[in-house]
Design an enzyme around this catalytic site. Sequence first.
Site, PDB file in Angstrom:
ATOM      1  CG  PHE A  65      -2.024  -2.528  -4.779  1.00 31.13           C
ATOM      2  CD1 PHE A  65      -1.811  -2.916  -3.465  1.00 31.13           C
ATOM      3  CD2 PHE A  65      -1.545  -1.287  -5.184  1.00 31.13           C
ATOM      4  CE1 PHE A  65      -1.129  -2.088  -2.573  1.00 31.13           C
ATOM      5  CE2 PHE A  65      -0.854  -0.455  -4.294  1.00 31.13           C
ATOM      6  CZ  PHE A  65      -0.640  -0.863  -2.995  1.00 31.13           C
ATOM      7  CG  ASP A 103      -6.518   1.677  -9.861  1.00 33.15           C
ATOM      8  OD1 ASP A 103      -5.658   2.266 -10.550  1.00 33.15           O
ATOM      9  OD2 ASP A 103      -6.313   1.342  -8.678  1.00 33.15           O
ATOM     10  CE  LYS A 145       1.873   2.547  -9.613  1.00 28.15           C
ATOM     11  NZ  LYS A 145       2.971   2.604  -8.691  1.00 28.15           N
TER      12      LYS A 145
HETATM   13  C1  LIG Z   1      -3.358  -0.001  -9.731  1.00 24.39           C
HETATM   14  C2  LIG Z   1      -2.852   0.872  -8.610  1.00 24.39           C
HETATM   15  N1  LIG Z   1      -3.713   1.638  -7.943  1.00 24.39           N
HETATM   16  C3  LIG Z   1      -3.307   2.438  -6.948  1.00 24.39           C
HETATM   17  C4  LIG Z   1      -1.984   2.508  -6.568  1.00 24.39           C
HETATM   18  C5  LIG Z   1      -1.548   3.432  -5.458  1.00 24.39           C
HETATM   19  O1  LIG Z   1      -0.888   4.518  -5.993  1.00 24.39           O
HETATM   20  P1  LIG Z   1       0.023   5.464  -5.046  1.00 24.39           P
HETATM   21  O2  LIG Z   1       1.153   4.609  -4.561  1.00 24.39           O
HETATM   22  O3  LIG Z   1       0.438   6.597  -5.926  1.00 24.39           O
HETATM   23  O4  LIG Z   1      -0.842   5.912  -3.922  1.00 24.39           O
HETATM   24  C6  LIG Z   1      -1.053   1.703  -7.238  1.00 24.39           C
HETATM   25  C7  LIG Z   1       0.366   1.719  -6.837  1.00 24.39           C
HETATM   26  O5  LIG Z   1       1.133   0.822  -7.111  1.00 24.39           O
HETATM   27  C8  LIG Z   1      -1.489   0.863  -8.287  1.00 24.39           C
HETATM   28  O6  LIG Z   1      -0.648   0.092  -8.981  1.00 24.39           O
END
Ligand SMILES: Cc1ncc(COP(=O)(O)O)c(C=O)c1O
Length: 402
Positions: free
Chosen positions: A142, A227, A256
């Site tokens: 994700f 990520d 986050k």
């Molecule tokens: C691993 C990861 N990458 C990217 C995102 C996307 O982040 P945002 O919701 O701040 O755009 C999330 C959100 O849950 C995530 O867990």
Amino acid sequence: MQIEGGKVSHWQELEQKYFMSTVERLPVTLVRGQGARVWDEDGREYLDFVGGWAVTSLGHCHPAVVEAVTEQVRTLIQVSNQFYSIPQIHLAELLVQNSCLDKVFFSNSGVEANEGAVKLARRYGKHYLDGAYEVITTTNSFHGRTLAMVAASGQPKFQQPYLPLPAGFINVEYNNIEAIKTATTGQTCAVMLEPIQGEGGVNLPDDNYLAAVRAWCDQTGILLILDEIQTGLGRTGTLFAYEQYEFEPDIMTLAKGLASGIPIGAILAKERASVFVPGEHGSTYGGNPLACAAGYATLKFIIDNDIAGNARRVGQYLTAGLERLKQKLQFITDVRGRGLLVALEFSGDIAQSVVMACLNRGLLVNRLKPNALRFMPPHIIGFDEVDEELGILDEALSTFVS
Ligand SMILES: Cc1ncc(COP(=O)(O)O)c(C=O)c1O
């Protein structure tokens, strides 16, 4: 859906009238938070193991963040990125000094950081890899909700409603290095991974998987984008999860927990991968003084107080407690995770009912999948709060024993 003894509130009716329906909300209106606790409009207290979706690293309204934001909001909130900005430079310096990366760019969210990371990898591909532009990602990953990051995220349920998706992403099986090797062509500029898949199920990498991906990137000259938006800032027991797997990414994204609730994202890159030139990427708000002051206060507190160590110790305690519940209740089939990113899996699709049973007893937990919960509390929680959580969970789960 209604909480026991609760009423459908005014706010819930207004939400239905005015808001686009993109999320199935739980029937609670939260109005206040402190540490690992939140309160609803009727004054009911909840122990918060959702943490604003893995965001409130220092808990709700931590004094260090409140003070930094209050001071900054009185001084300067926003400047154009055409000008130098001290909070931005302070935060960038702290990130570089405490990671294996050399350069930073700030965005406003995780998905924007990931978009920027992919743009950076494509620029690298143009410069050094004969125009290569494809990024290999994994199933169940994700990376966010923009069209490109939906294409990057290897989950059909997020992709199907928006076909056709932007080109340039290849989703291959997670934990399968051969799949990455097979997918690599002359068009590949990067592999993009979460060190532990969060939204996709709290899926841990097999031993040596990440090291093998690193070795493949080194062998082929393509970049490794990590990520760490969900795993970073101490959640898994070290400041960044890559430290536990003994490899270094070329590009890393954060968001986050970086500012404990104030919106921010960051792209970090090794010097050699930091190939943007002026005008090639930008953001109006990204790295503004307010967000960076909150980010600096958060990161400094995490580092100075070994909050990652706390997450490791308390996380082990949480996992051990959940293992005991598993011994007791046959319908618990798995406990997995690292630090304070932990999943509890059931033999049946009872997660939503368990979430409601916990909510009714004053505990917020996340329904990860129809048959699994996820716990992602603030990194500052203590053993007492875990005991309290385990007690409520035990009571809630015991109602499912037939
Ligand atoms: C691993 C990861 N990458 C990217 C995102 C996307 O982040 P945002 O919701 O701040 O755009 C999330 C959100 O849950 C995530 O867990």
